[in-house]
Structure formats: structure tokens, C-alpha cells
Design an enzyme around this catalytic site. Structure first.
Site, mmCIF file in Angstrom:
data_model
loop_
_atom_site.group_PDB
_atom_site.id
_atom_site.type_symbol
_atom_site.label_atom_id
_atom_site.label_comp_id
_atom_site.label_asym_id
_atom_site.label_seq_id
_atom_site.Cartn_x
_atom_site.Cartn_y
_atom_site.Cartn_z
ATOM 1 N N HIS A 28 -3.258 6.760 2.477
ATOM 2 C CA HIS A 28 -3.727 5.468 1.971
ATOM 3 C C HIS A 28 -5.107 5.196 2.570
ATOM 4 O O HIS A 28 -5.330 5.383 3.769
ATOM 5 C CB HIS A 28 -2.736 4.374 2.364
ATOM 6 C CG HIS A 28 -3.260 3.004 2.132
ATOM 7 N ND1 HIS A 28 -3.814 2.626 0.936
ATOM 8 C CD2 HIS A 28 -3.343 1.925 2.951
ATOM 9 C CE1 HIS A 28 -4.212 1.376 1.024
ATOM 10 N NE2 HIS A 28 -3.941 0.921 2.238
ATOM 11 N N CYS A 68 0.818 -1.216 0.000
ATOM 12 C CA CYS A 68 0.000 0.000 0.000
ATOM 13 C C CYS A 68 0.854 1.271 0.000
ATOM 14 O O CYS A 68 0.330 2.369 -0.162
ATOM 15 C CB CYS A 68 -0.952 -0.008 1.187
ATOM 16 S SG CYS A 68 -1.968 -1.479 1.219
ATOM 17 N N ASN A 125 -10.168 -0.711 0.151
ATOM 18 C CA ASN A 125 -8.722 -0.529 0.133
ATOM 19 C C ASN A 125 -8.188 -1.033 -1.211
ATOM 20 O O ASN A 125 -8.219 -2.226 -1.485
ATOM 21 C CB ASN A 125 -8.133 -1.339 1.300
ATOM 22 C CG ASN A 125 -6.615 -1.275 1.377
ATOM 23 O OD1 ASN A 125 -5.953 -0.866 0.434
ATOM 24 N ND2 ASN A 125 -6.064 -1.707 2.499
#
Ligand code: ACO
Length: 325
Positions: free
Chosen positions: A250, A112, A280
Site C-alpha cells: 500500500h 487501505c 495515498n
């Protein structure tokens, strides 16, 4: 001196929307659990497009917006942990699909944090003076790496891609950078271990093909380590948090954003979120968010606003960039 500027942004997501209620039809979960624990309401899931397809759409959009031809590009970097294949790389596939014959291309793997790590790397290519134009894309088709029988991870992730066109600039726009890794905690989120040779004495465990995560430990890591590193990046750069227009973090969990804003001492409105719609999307989450903010006019790409980009996740990795945008 040559500096780097972000001259265009773009994103592309698969059309198929999968809501929390859709998921509750195939696993023991509920809209209430997912929304209250994470903020996620729906995500995009690819039916027939792979990571390079999403990334190629982003690359083409960037070229179209900038009125450039594919031959104008010097490099393409794709940050992904869900590549089409290890070889050829997703970036090489994109290079071939769009016909960027003059560009070198490679993937970057930092989960990520991948987009932030790739952007920091690309900045050095431009600063070197050797390359003038390049594309950095974060792209994931996470749905193919999930164990759809594991409700604790399957509900969290989604598919999508976003990216930026970088060009040489006279004024300094990349103001501060901090990249970090702690491999000793790598087991907290892992997946897609390599295939075993027939000579190996290690046991082949098919479950290691899927993403596994200690959600609570990653949550704590984000609140403790990432907040601390953002404060450190600010203090080392001499930039006060009041000078940052937006913190583009993020997009993993709305509660992480709430807690981080509090810890850093910044009004929550400065932490935009779109994870409600996409879940996500790992390396893609920051560029998708940035692209949506440019589309709705919140961010203008005129060099007058300052943003802090912060990625964190598997590795463990975490990194911040402060960019005049
Ligand atoms: N639906 C219903 N119940 C569920 C689900 C679900 N989808 N998933 C888990 N549960 C249950 C668990 O079984 C557990 O039940 P139990 O108490 O009876 O054992 C209960 O809900 C609580 O589970 P927790 O894991 O404690 O829930 P928590 O509040 O910690 O939230 C979450 C979990 C959302 C994963 C959170 O910890 C989180 O967001 N962590 C951070 C994730 C992250 O930031 N990842 C980024 C990096 S990922 C990367 O780099 C690829």
C-alpha cells in the site's frame, strides 16, 4: 481443482494534477514538508467524476483488454471507503453502467487493505467452481472525504482506481494469504461516521464526517505489525523472500517502504513506489501500482513472477497475498 489467476490489470486516474505547491497556495504547508515527510509530490483530484465513474473506466478497460463482453462477468467487487453512496453500492453502479447483467456486485470496506481483502474473497468465489470470471476494483475519490482545513491529512491522499480481471485457471497462483483486523485500535484512523437520528442521545459532531488520523501511530503500526505479518506470511508459506520478485505495498509513505524493506531484509528496489505521483489512494493504491508495472513491462502476467501484495490501514486492517502473476 479450480484455481484463480489474474488475467488482466488496468487503472484510471482523474486528469487533474494537484502539486504540493498548489496545496501550499490554499493551506499552511510546503512542497519541502510534504515531500520530505512522505515522498508525495503530486496527486490526482477529481473535479466531476465520482468513485463509480473511475471504477467503471477500469472495468471497461479490463473487458476491452481481455476481449470480453460485460455479460461474461459473474461478479464485480469494489473495495472503497469513499463510495458514491451507501446504497446503491459503487459496485452495483458499475454493474449498471457497464451493463454486466449477469454479474452480482457488492462493495467491500476495509480501508487501505480493501483491495487485498476483496481479492482474497474473490479467489474463494472462483475456487468454488460456481463463478468463472470476475472483476475486483479498488477505487477512491478521497478528496470528497477530506477536511481541506486539516493540513495533516489533506496533503496525504489522492483519487484514483485500479483493478484486475480474475479467471479460473488450472494451476495454483494464489500461494499464500493472511488477513488481519484489530478493531480495538480502530480510533487511530477514522471518518464518515453515520448520521444521527433525532432520537439519538449522542452528540452529532460534523467533524467526524472527515478522515482523522493519528499519523505517527499508524506509521508505527505499519512498521511494526505489517512488517511482522509479512515475515510471518513468508515463513508460514515456506516461500523465501528471495523468491518474491516484487513487494507491492500500500502506497502511503515512502519512509514506510524504506523502513519495511530494511526490516524484512529485502533490497529496496523490490519495493516499487508510485506514491510520488498519486499520494495515498487507499484501496486503489496497490492495483494502480500493479497496473503501471504491467504497462511498463516490469511485471508480465505470464505466470512466471511472484509478487507479495500487502495492504494496511483503517480498521485497523492489514493483509498479505502471495500471488504467482
Ligand atoms: N505541512 C506542514 N506542516 C505539517 C503538515 C503539513 N501538511 N502536517 C503536519 N504538520 C506539522 C505538524 O503540525 C507538526 O508540527 P508541530 O511539531 O509544531 O506540532 C509537525 O508537522 C510534525 O507532524 P507529525 O505528525 O509528527 O509528522 P510525521 O513526521 O509523523 O509525519 C505523517 C506525518 C506523514 C502523517 C506520517 O506520520 C505518516 O505517513 N503516517 C502514516 C500514514 C498512513 O500510513 N496511513 C495509512 C492508513 S490511512 C487509511 O487507512 C485511510
Amino acid at each position: 481443482m479450480v484455481y484463480t489467476k489474474i488475467s488482466q490489470v488496468a487503472h484510471y486516474v482523474p486528469k487533474q494534477v494537484v502539486t504540493n505547491n498548489d496545496l501550499s497556495q490554499i493551506m499552511d504547508t510546503s512542497d519541502d514538508w510534504i515531500a520530505s515527510r512522505t515522498g508525495i509530490r503530486e496527486r490526482r483530484i477529481s473535479y466531476d467524476e465520482n468513485t463509480s465513474d473511475l471504477a467503471s473506466q477500469v472495468a471497461q478497460k479490463l473487458l476491452d483488454k481481455a476481449n470480453l463482453t460485460p455479460e461474461d462477468l459473474d461478479f464485480i467487487i469494489v473495495a472503497t471507503i469513499t463510495p458514491d453512496s451507501m446504497m446503491p453500492s459503487t459496485a452495483a453502479l458499475v454493474q449498471g453502467k457497464i451493463g454486466a447483467t449477469q454479474a452480482f456486485a457488492f462493495d467491500m470496506t476495509a480501508a487501505c487493505s480493501g483491495f487485498v481483502f476483496a481479492l482474497a474473497t474473490a479467489d474463494k468465489f472462483i475456487q468454488s467452481g460456481l463463478y468463472k470470471k470476475g472483476i475486483v476494483i479498488g477505487a477512491e475519490v478521497f478528496s470528497k472525504s477530506l477536511d481541506w482545513n486539516d493540513r495533516s491529512t489533506a496533503v496525504l491522499f489522492g483519487d484514483g482506481a485500479g483493478g484486475v480481471l480474475l479467471e479460473a485457471s488450472d494451476d495454483c497462483r494464489f500461494l499464500a494469504e493472511s488477513l488481519n483486523t484489530d478493531g480495538s485500535r480502530g480510533g487511530l484512523v477514522s471518518g464518515q461516521k453515520g448520521l444521527m437520528s433525532p432520537f439519538s442521545r449522542q452528540e452529532d459532531d460534523l467533524s467526524t464526517q472527515y478522515i482523522k488520523m493519528d499519523g505517527r501511530a499508524i506509521f508505527d503500526f505499519a512498521i511494526r505489525d505489517v512488517s511482522k505479518s509479512i515475515l510471518m506470511t513468508l515463513s508460514q508459506s515456506g516461500i523465501a523472500h528471495e523468491q518474491i520478485d516484487y513487494f507491492l505495498l500500500h502506497q502511503a509513505n515512502i519512509r514506510i517502504l524504506d523502513k519495511m524493506a530494511k526490516k524484512i531484509g529485502v533490497p529496496r528496489e523490490k519495493f516499487p513506489a508510485n506514491l510520488m505521483s498519486y499520494g495515498n489512494t487507499s484501496a486503489a493504491s496497490i492495483p494502480i501500482l500493479l497496473s503501471e508495472l504491467v504497462e511498463d513491462g516490469t511485471i508480465r502476467l505470464e505466470g512466471c513472477q511472484t509478487v507479495l501484495l500487502s495492504g494496511f490501514g483503517g480498521g485497523l486492517t492489514w493483509g498479505n497475498l502471495i500471488v504467482k502473476i
